[in-house]
Design an enzyme around this catalytic site. Structure first.
Site, PDB file in Angstrom:
ATOM      1  N   ASP A  47      10.621  -5.154  -4.437  1.00  0.00           N
ATOM      2  CA  ASP A  47       9.870  -6.033  -3.549  1.00  0.00           C
ATOM      3  C   ASP A  47      10.690  -7.308  -3.447  1.00  0.00           C
ATOM      4  O   ASP A  47      11.822  -7.359  -3.931  1.00  0.00           O
ATOM      5  CB  ASP A  47       8.440  -6.248  -4.051  1.00  0.00           C
ATOM      6  CG  ASP A  47       7.459  -6.334  -2.885  1.00  0.00           C
ATOM      7  OD1 ASP A  47       7.512  -7.346  -2.168  1.00  0.00           O
ATOM      8  OD2 ASP A  47       6.669  -5.394  -2.673  1.00  0.00           O
TER       9      ASP A  47
ATOM     10  N   GLN B   4       0.828  -1.217   0.000  1.00  0.00           N
ATOM     11  CA  GLN B   4       0.000   0.000   0.000  1.00  0.00           C
ATOM     12  C   GLN B   4       0.861   1.266   0.000  1.00  0.00           C
ATOM     13  O   GLN B   4       0.717   2.134  -0.863  1.00  0.00           O
ATOM     14  CB  GLN B   4      -0.903   0.024   1.233  1.00  0.00           C
ATOM     15  CG  GLN B   4      -1.965  -1.058   1.269  1.00  0.00           C
ATOM     16  CD  GLN B   4      -2.965  -0.808   2.375  1.00  0.00           C
ATOM     17  OE1 GLN B   4      -3.951  -0.103   2.200  1.00  0.00           O
ATOM     18  NE2 GLN B   4      -2.717  -1.368   3.540  1.00  0.00           N
TER      19      GLN B   4
ATOM     20  N   TYR C 178       3.208  -9.490  16.285  1.00  0.00           N
ATOM     21  CA  TYR C 178       3.411  -8.416  15.309  1.00  0.00           C
ATOM     22  C   TYR C 178       4.023  -7.179  15.983  1.00  0.00           C
ATOM     23  O   TYR C 178       5.036  -6.648  15.546  1.00  0.00           O
ATOM     24  CB  TYR C 178       2.082  -8.059  14.641  1.00  0.00           C
ATOM     25  CG  TYR C 178       2.126  -6.812  13.790  1.00  0.00           C
ATOM     26  CD1 TYR C 178       2.880  -6.774  12.620  1.00  0.00           C
ATOM     27  CD2 TYR C 178       1.410  -5.667  14.149  1.00  0.00           C
ATOM     28  CE1 TYR C 178       2.933  -5.627  11.837  1.00  0.00           C
ATOM     29  CE2 TYR C 178       1.457  -4.519  13.380  1.00  0.00           C
ATOM     30  CZ  TYR C 178       2.216  -4.508  12.220  1.00  0.00           C
ATOM     31  OH  TYR C 178       2.268  -3.369  11.455  1.00  0.00           O
TER      32      TYR C 178
ATOM     33  N   TRP D 160      -3.704   1.898  11.329  1.00  0.00           N
ATOM     34  CA  TRP D 160      -4.938   1.715  10.572  1.00  0.00           C
ATOM     35  C   TRP D 160      -4.766   2.142   9.104  1.00  0.00           C
ATOM     36  O   TRP D 160      -5.551   2.922   8.562  1.00  0.00           O
ATOM     37  CB  TRP D 160      -6.077   2.504  11.202  1.00  0.00           C
ATOM     38  CG  TRP D 160      -6.479   2.108  12.592  1.00  0.00           C
ATOM     39  CD1 TRP D 160      -5.707   1.485  13.533  1.00  0.00           C
ATOM     40  CD2 TRP D 160      -7.754   2.335  13.216  1.00  0.00           C
ATOM     41  NE1 TRP D 160      -6.410   1.317  14.698  1.00  0.00           N
ATOM     42  CE2 TRP D 160      -7.674   1.834  14.534  1.00  0.00           C
ATOM     43  CE3 TRP D 160      -8.939   2.932  12.799  1.00  0.00           C
ATOM     44  CZ2 TRP D 160      -8.732   1.892  15.428  1.00  0.00           C
ATOM     45  CZ3 TRP D 160      -9.987   3.004  13.689  1.00  0.00           C
ATOM     46  CH2 TRP D 160      -9.901   2.475  14.982  1.00  0.00           C
TER      47      TRP D 160
ATOM     48  N   THR E 273       4.613   0.906  13.788  1.00  0.00           N
ATOM     49  CA  THR E 273       3.186   0.722  14.049  1.00  0.00           C
ATOM     50  C   THR E 273       2.756   1.146  15.454  1.00  0.00           C
ATOM     51  O   THR E 273       3.572   1.177  16.386  1.00  0.00           O
ATOM     52  CB  THR E 273       2.843  -0.777  13.876  1.00  0.00           C
ATOM     53  OG1 THR E 273       1.481  -1.024  14.247  1.00  0.00           O
ATOM     54  CG2 THR E 273       3.728  -1.658  14.747  1.00  0.00           C
ATOM     55  N   ASP E 274       1.472   1.445  15.593  1.00  0.00           N
ATOM     56  CA  ASP E 274       0.864   1.728  16.891  1.00  0.00           C
ATOM     57  C   ASP E 274       0.854   0.491  17.793  1.00  0.00           C
ATOM     58  O   ASP E 274       0.679   0.592  19.004  1.00  0.00           O
ATOM     59  CB  ASP E 274      -0.559   2.256  16.717  1.00  0.00           C
ATOM     60  CG  ASP E 274      -1.467   1.292  15.955  1.00  0.00           C
ATOM     61  OD1 ASP E 274      -0.977   0.618  15.027  1.00  0.00           O
ATOM     62  OD2 ASP E 274      -2.676   1.223  16.262  1.00  0.00           O
TER      63      ASP E 274
ATOM     64  N   THR F 283       2.600  -8.024   7.923  1.00  0.00           N
ATOM     65  CA  THR F 283       1.502  -7.267   8.540  1.00  0.00           C
ATOM     66  C   THR F 283       0.247  -8.092   8.834  1.00  0.00           C
ATOM     67  O   THR F 283      -0.751  -7.544   9.288  1.00  0.00           O
ATOM     68  CB  THR F 283       1.100  -6.079   7.640  1.00  0.00           C
ATOM     69  OG1 THR F 283       0.745  -6.577   6.348  1.00  0.00           O
ATOM     70  CG2 THR F 283       2.246  -5.075   7.510  1.00  0.00           C
TER      71      THR F 283
ATOM     72  N   ALA G 274       7.028  -5.189   5.324  1.00  0.00           N
ATOM     73  CA  ALA G 274       6.737  -5.697   6.672  1.00  0.00           C
ATOM     74  C   ALA G 274       5.846  -6.922   6.575  1.00  0.00           C
ATOM     75  O   ALA G 274       5.151  -7.128   5.580  1.00  0.00           O
ATOM     76  CB  ALA G 274       6.040  -4.623   7.509  1.00  0.00           C
TER      77      ALA G 274
ATOM     78  N   LYS H 292       7.856  -5.690  15.455  1.00  0.00           N
ATOM     79  CA  LYS H 292       8.018  -4.336  14.890  1.00  0.00           C
ATOM     80  C   LYS H 292       8.831  -3.452  15.837  1.00  0.00           C
ATOM     81  O   LYS H 292       9.658  -2.650  15.388  1.00  0.00           O
ATOM     82  CB  LYS H 292       6.652  -3.705  14.608  1.00  0.00           C
ATOM     83  CG  LYS H 292       5.913  -4.299  13.411  1.00  0.00           C
ATOM     84  CD  LYS H 292       6.644  -4.073  12.090  1.00  0.00           C
ATOM     85  CE  LYS H 292       6.554  -2.651  11.604  1.00  0.00           C
ATOM     86  NZ  LYS H 292       7.218  -2.470  10.288  1.00  0.00           N
TER      87      LYS H 292
END
Length: 286
Positions: A33, A12, A127, A152, A103-104, A64, A62, A131
């Site tokens: 990639d 993304q 995860y 998100w 990431t959060d 994910t 990552a 990270k």
């Protein structure tokens, strides 16, 4: 002219970076990639960075799949934990810069006010743990590392929550969505703009938080997705987290404080609803 390597280029964020590269023509880009560069191969990473005289790496690669990671720890660890260290060592050897996307999920979500960068981390999933370890590897081996934590993430590319909710909204008469997990959606296009702002202004090493502005639950997010996509036939029902059990624990509250990135790079961050509208308009015009 600086040479920029963007890993995970088919994801993304990687795809959004490709689009923005077309208007940021002052750099030479290498989009890879796994087929072009396996970042889990330390020697391959070093060779690529050396051979192409890379000055900046933006690591968008990552593992994910949050629930799958609970059973696939080895691969998740390779990609999220060790690979950033390989990238960091390689770019450090050239005196370059690393942008490591995180990431959060490095937080357990027990707070009730937005998380600042210096707050203690406490991941509650494979995860999140891998990270966080990747952040630490990156900063350990490259002094010019920018960690950018996000949350998100969605876009017009790949599989994501927005696309899934549009599809399910068209297929189903009713849908249950969790209402007691609070955060902020992030349009990958906006995150890519922020990364380019850092590159263009000059990367200041450190940890930064980035998501869109505002706060919502997954239930609110879905209501807005359906509203903007013109879906009025699917009735949404709010669910408690325990009504929708998953292998991996999710943070109940993972709103990120974006003050530092806004002040450091002089950026304005769009409101989540405005960015969601932009994304859905693109999806509907296809």
């Amino acid at each position: 002219m600086k040479n920029i390597l963007i890993t995970g280029a088919n994801g993304q964020l990687g795809n959004e970076m490709r689009l923005l590269a077309e208007v940021n023509k002052e750099y030479t880009y290498f989009f890879t990639d796994v087929a072009e560069l396996d970042i889990c191969d330390e020697q391959a990473v070093m060779n690529f960075v050396t051979d192409h005289q890379i000055d900046i790496i933006v690591n968008c690669a990552a593992y994910t799949a949050v629930d799958k990671a609970e059973d696939d720890r080895e691969l998740c660890d390779k990609l999220n934990h060790f690979a950033p260290g390989y990238l960091a060592k390689a770019i450090q050897s050239r005196g370059g810069y690393l942008v490591q996307v995180s990431t959060d999920y490095v937080f357990d979500g027990t707070a009730h006010i937005p998380y600042k960068e210096e707050q203690a981390t406490c991941p509650d999933s494979v995860y999140g743990t891998t990270k966080l370890a990747g952040e630490q590897e990156a900063m350990k081996y490259c002094s010019n590392t920018m960690i950018i934590r996000t949350a998100w993430l969605y876009s017009t590319f790949g599989n994501n929550f927005v696309k899934t909710m549009i599809r399910l909204g068209k297929e189903k008469e009713a849908l249950g969505v969790i209402f007691d997990q609070i955060g902020t959606p992030t349009y990958a296009c906006d995150l890519a703009v922020a990364i380019f702002a850092a590159i263009n202004k000059g990367i200041v090493p450190g940890i930064y938080h980035y998501s869109n502005e505002g706060v919502c639950s997954w239930y609110d997010f879905t209501q807005m997705i359906h509203h903007l996509a013109g879906i009025g036939t699917c009735k949404l029902r709010p669910l408690h987290t325990e009504e929708y059990p998953t292998k991996a624990n999710r943070p109940h509250y993972s709103v990120l404080d974006k003050t530092k990135i806004k002040e450091t790079y002089g950026i304005e961050i769009p409101y989540w609803v405005d960015s969601l509208k932009e994304c859905i308009d693109k999806l509907l015009s296809r």
